[in-house]
Design a protein around this motif. Sequence first.
Motif, mmCIF file in Angstrom:
data_model
loop_
_atom_site.group_PDB
_atom_site.id
_atom_site.type_symbol
_atom_site.label_atom_id
_atom_site.label_comp_id
_atom_site.label_asym_id
_atom_site.label_seq_id
_atom_site.Cartn_x
_atom_site.Cartn_y
_atom_site.Cartn_z
ATOM 1 N N ARG A 84 0.622 8.999 -2.330
ATOM 2 C CA ARG A 84 0.599 9.397 -0.923
ATOM 3 C C ARG A 84 -0.540 8.725 -0.172
ATOM 4 N N ALA A 85 -1.659 8.496 -0.861
ATOM 5 C CA ALA A 85 -2.774 7.796 -0.219
ATOM 6 C C ALA A 85 -2.360 6.364 0.105
ATOM 7 N N ALA A 86 -1.638 5.717 -0.824
ATOM 8 C CA ALA A 86 -1.168 4.351 -0.578
ATOM 9 C C ALA A 86 -0.187 4.319 0.588
ATOM 10 N N LEU A 87 0.695 5.312 0.644
ATOM 11 C CA LEU A 87 1.671 5.375 1.739
ATOM 12 C C LEU A 87 0.961 5.501 3.083
ATOM 13 N N ASP A 88 -0.050 6.362 3.144
ATOM 14 C CA ASP A 88 -0.805 6.516 4.389
ATOM 15 C C ASP A 88 -1.527 5.226 4.772
ATOM 16 N N LEU A 89 -2.070 4.528 3.768
ATOM 17 C CA LEU A 89 -2.772 3.275 4.051
ATOM 18 C C LEU A 89 -1.821 2.202 4.561
ATOM 19 N N LEU A 90 -0.623 2.150 3.985
ATOM 20 C CA LEU A 90 0.352 1.167 4.464
ATOM 21 C C LEU A 90 0.714 1.429 5.922
ATOM 22 N N ARG A 91 0.792 2.692 6.290
ATOM 23 C CA ARG A 91 1.099 3.026 7.680
ATOM 24 C C ARG A 91 -0.045 2.622 8.612
ATOM 25 N N GLU A 92 -1.270 2.769 8.114
ATOM 26 C CA GLU A 92 -2.432 2.505 8.970
ATOM 27 C C GLU A 92 -2.809 1.029 9.045
ATOM 28 N N ILE A 93 -2.838 0.362 7.878
ATOM 29 C CA ILE A 93 -3.363 -1.011 7.860
ATOM 30 C C ILE A 93 -2.353 -2.041 7.373
ATOM 31 N N GLY A 94 -1.180 -1.594 6.943
ATOM 32 C CA GLY A 94 -0.182 -2.539 6.441
ATOM 33 C C GLY A 94 -0.466 -2.953 5.008
ATOM 34 N N GLY A 95 0.443 -3.742 4.441
ATOM 35 C CA GLY A 95 0.289 -4.202 3.073
ATOM 36 C C GLY A 95 1.510 -3.844 2.251
ATOM 37 N N SER A 96 1.328 -3.743 0.948
ATOM 38 C CA SER A 96 2.452 -3.434 0.063
ATOM 39 C C SER A 96 1.957 -2.621 -1.126
ATOM 40 N N ALA A 97 2.876 -1.875 -1.745
ATOM 41 C CA ALA A 97 2.527 -1.041 -2.897
ATOM 42 C C ALA A 97 3.811 -0.567 -3.555
ATOM 43 N N TYR A 98 3.699 -0.180 -4.832
ATOM 44 C CA TYR A 98 4.829 0.425 -5.532
ATOM 45 C C TYR A 98 4.869 1.914 -5.205
#
Length: 301
Positions: A212-226
């Motif tokens: 969930r932390a990665a999901l929030d970061l993708l929303r805020e700063i962009g990028g990619s994650a599994y």
Amino acid sequence: MDIALLKTFIEVARHRHFGRAASALCVSQSAVSARVKLLESVLGVVLFERRRGDIRLTEPGQRLLQHAERIVRSWARARAELVGEQRHTLALGCIPDLWSLGVRERVAVLRRALPWVELRLELLSAATLLQRLADGTLDLALLGEPVESRCCPSEPLARVELVLASSEADIGLERALGEGYILVDWGTRFLTMHAERLAVDMACRMRVDQGRAALDLLREIGGSAYLPRPWVESAAREGWLTAVAAAPSFSLHPHLAIRDGVIDRDPVETAVALLRKTGEAPPAEALPEWPAGVRDASSGP
């Protein structure tokens, strides 16, 4: 030892303030100070460093804290058993990421199925959940990996597919694993497979221990994650996340750990039967009616 001394110690450690601890315990500040001094006298150590405007645990205090919390929880469970209340309680733990992957809905159904049971729910790290299973303060725990413990046998639940998602549309695998890549620690199995199948230099990259932390970061700063496919599909419908087509997928293997010796209890049997379905979409008629506005707020990824 008076259990109130340990409860007082825990509150002071939590609030780092004698006055706020006193308010939480509904006693006077002088009573809190006296209890802490008595506990320090009994143990023969200093538990807090008292500075102007700040209170910190000493090294002995830090060591005592985890023992004190376990003792207080165990005492509460023992007292409940002695007065015949244990059959009316169910203590369930879950790692935070699984909460949004079917557990939330199952717990809602469980609440309706067992209205006479006092349900205690704790969202904690896997290590803490295992510790609380071992010391008997949890009955069940939902974890991201199997448990290798005789006292806490575990069983697999429905697998969750992890897919590589990016905030950038039509992105290739190499670019997705570049500077904007966030490595999520989905457990030992995932990290092993990730290292075997993907060549990623994690120097100067970001690594997080919760999806969930990665999901929030993708929303805020962009990028990619599994991330779990249900989260990615939900974000894709909102138009801000897409799955990377060329990327391999992995599996998250949730397990339900059961404290040995409690499976014959009716609440636990009911909970196990419902939680075995975690990962499946529960039937709509089985879900409780939420107050107006709550369902919309909780239906996100």
